[in-house]
Design a protein around this motif. Structure first.
Motif, PDB file in Angstrom:
ATOM      1  N   CYS A  64      -2.358   2.059   7.537  1.00  0.00           N
ATOM      2  CA  CYS A  64      -3.239   1.278   6.656  1.00  0.00           C
ATOM      3  C   CYS A  64      -3.903   0.142   7.441  1.00  0.00           C
ATOM      4  O   CYS A  64      -5.115  -0.090   7.327  1.00  0.00           O
ATOM      5  N   TYR A  67      -6.534   1.661   9.905  1.00  0.00           N
ATOM      6  CA  TYR A  67      -7.750   2.158   9.274  1.00  0.00           C
ATOM      7  C   TYR A  67      -8.570   1.021   8.679  1.00  0.00           C
ATOM      8  O   TYR A  67      -9.792   0.968   8.820  1.00  0.00           O
ATOM      9  N   GLU A  71     -12.371   0.017   9.871  1.00  0.00           N
ATOM     10  CA  GLU A  71     -13.482  -0.044   8.923  1.00  0.00           C
ATOM     11  C   GLU A  71     -14.176  -1.404   8.988  1.00  0.00           C
ATOM     12  O   GLU A  71     -15.401  -1.498   9.011  1.00  0.00           O
ATOM     13  N   TYR A  81      -9.104  -3.343  -0.098  1.00  0.00           N
ATOM     14  CA  TYR A  81      -8.697  -1.960  -0.353  1.00  0.00           C
ATOM     15  C   TYR A  81      -7.220  -1.959  -0.737  1.00  0.00           C
ATOM     16  O   TYR A  81      -6.517  -2.958  -0.546  1.00  0.00           O
ATOM     17  N   ILE A 119      -6.869   3.081   0.617  1.00  0.00           N
ATOM     18  CA  ILE A 119      -7.306   3.263   1.993  1.00  0.00           C
ATOM     19  C   ILE A 119      -6.860   4.608   2.556  1.00  0.00           C
ATOM     20  O   ILE A 119      -7.518   5.189   3.405  1.00  0.00           O
ATOM     21  N   LEU A 120      -5.714   5.130   2.071  1.00  0.00           N
ATOM     22  CA  LEU A 120      -5.212   6.429   2.498  1.00  0.00           C
ATOM     23  C   LEU A 120      -5.332   7.422   1.350  1.00  0.00           C
ATOM     24  O   LEU A 120      -5.225   7.049   0.186  1.00  0.00           O
ATOM     25  N   GLN A 245     -17.032   7.450   3.022  1.00  0.00           N
ATOM     26  CA  GLN A 245     -15.808   6.679   3.236  1.00  0.00           C
ATOM     27  C   GLN A 245     -14.576   7.543   2.983  1.00  0.00           C
ATOM     28  O   GLN A 245     -13.596   7.506   3.740  1.00  0.00           O
ATOM     29  N   GLU A 246     -14.614   8.332   1.926  1.00  0.00           N
ATOM     30  CA  GLU A 246     -13.503   9.217   1.623  1.00  0.00           C
ATOM     31  C   GLU A 246     -13.378  10.294   2.690  1.00  0.00           C
ATOM     32  O   GLU A 246     -12.265  10.677   3.070  1.00  0.00           O
ATOM     33  N   LYS A 249     -11.459   9.003   5.648  1.00  0.00           N
ATOM     34  CA  LYS A 249     -10.015   8.948   5.395  1.00  0.00           C
ATOM     35  C   LYS A 249      -9.394  10.334   5.529  1.00  0.00           C
ATOM     36  O   LYS A 249      -8.332  10.505   6.147  1.00  0.00           O
ATOM     37  N   TYR A 253      -6.552  11.301   8.231  1.00  0.00           N
ATOM     38  CA  TYR A 253      -5.175  11.335   7.760  1.00  0.00           C
ATOM     39  C   TYR A 253      -4.767  12.614   7.036  1.00  0.00           C
ATOM     40  O   TYR A 253      -3.673  12.675   6.472  1.00  0.00           O
TER      41      TYR A 253
END
Length: 298
Positions: A64, A67, A71, A81, A119-120, A245-246, A249, A253
């Protein structure tokens, strides 16, 4: 791992965090460019101290932090986030002489603002841990206004000692689409807030301005106007940004293929998804995954 910060830099960074937490009561910590702790823990909650004492939880905390820091560095913003435990965090990068020294991570609070995203892609399930549940109830609850004020205070403190030069940001070819959205003021129109929740829930579907306008019971023209005023971007730009953005992630991950990620985010053609991704990040999905994919050493 070698700490690239000088003793003087570490003193300044620790002073910033000490003063920030004394004023705001918001927790803070300085981490490396791989998400590992480099400083003492400032105003850490008992909840997070216990979480980080668990090796499995700590690994996800590092992810977390990494990332969130990346960002904030790539976009020069500090949008709050939610971490893997459901708490709100934000990050401010420390850059000196064009070298990224690390990130100040702050937060460890709860919020009822549903526009703040995870965020994850997968949250940690700790619902059966009675001790954590008891400590969770003691965490502070911050409003959107308090969160964004805290981010601005920390950024101003950091910028005093480590001013950020805009030339460090990678140029985005697709100039009409910002790389990140940061609402400096809390959203004060319920229709926009309702629309943001609707967009988030339907990100993998065919979302249109008409459907969103109908959902919030406004005309398309008026809704477009107030959305742009509150968010600073158009509805279409916001949806694209959110999907990218998604995508970042999921690339970093998850084990999903690029084709699977494309379909998960509502794109019928993977080639189009790849084109938009590169326009907004300057990297292909495969390049981004290779660069930022989580590994056991992260």
């Amino acid at each position: 791992m070698t700490n690239i910060c000088s003793d003087q830099d570490m003193k300044i960074i620790n002073d910033i965090m000490r003063d920030f937490t004394n004023v705001t009561k918001v927790a803070a910590i300085f981490v490396s460019t791989r998400g590992k702790r480099l400083s003492k823990e400032y105003n850490f909650s008992p909840f997070c101290k216990i979480v980080r004492s668990n090796p499995n939880h700590l690994k996800r905390c590092n992810q977390c932090d990494l990332y969130g820091g990346l960002e904030a560095t790539k976009t020069f913003s500090s949008c709050p986030y939610k971490c893997h435990m459901g708490l709100v965090d934000f990050s401010v990068p420390i850059i000196k002489n064009d070298v990224l020294l690390g990130f100040i991570m702050a937060g460890q609070a709860k919020t009822e603002d549903r526009t703040i995203q995870n965020i994850l892609p997968h949250q940690t399930d700790w619902s059966d841990d009675k001790k954590l549940k008891a400590l969770y109830s003691t965490l502070p609850v911050l409003t959107a206004e308090q969160l964004y004020s805290a981010t601005k205070v920390l950024r101003m403190m950091v910028n005093y000692y480590y001013p950020m030069d805009i030339h460090l940001v990678e140029e985005i070819p697709y100039q009409d689409l910002p790389t990140f959205i940061e609402a400096e003021n809390p959203l004060n129109r319920p229709e926009v807030r309702k629309a943001l929740i609707y967009i988030e829930k339907n990100l993998s579907s065919r979302i249109s301005l008409r459907r969103i306008s109908n959902h919030v019971h406004l005309s398309e023209s008026y809704f477009s106007k107030i959305f742009k005023e509150d968010m600073g971007v158009s509805v279409v730009q916001y949806i694209t940004l959110l999907r990218m953005q998604e995508a970042k992630k999921l690339l970093a991950y998850s084990q999903l293929s690029v084709n699977q990620i494309s379909k998960t985010l509502g794109y019928n053609r993977t080639s189009y998804f790849c084109k938009i991704f590169k326009l907004t990040t300057t990297e292909t999905p495969h390049e981004y995954r290779k660069k930022y994919s989580s590994t056991p050493n992260v």
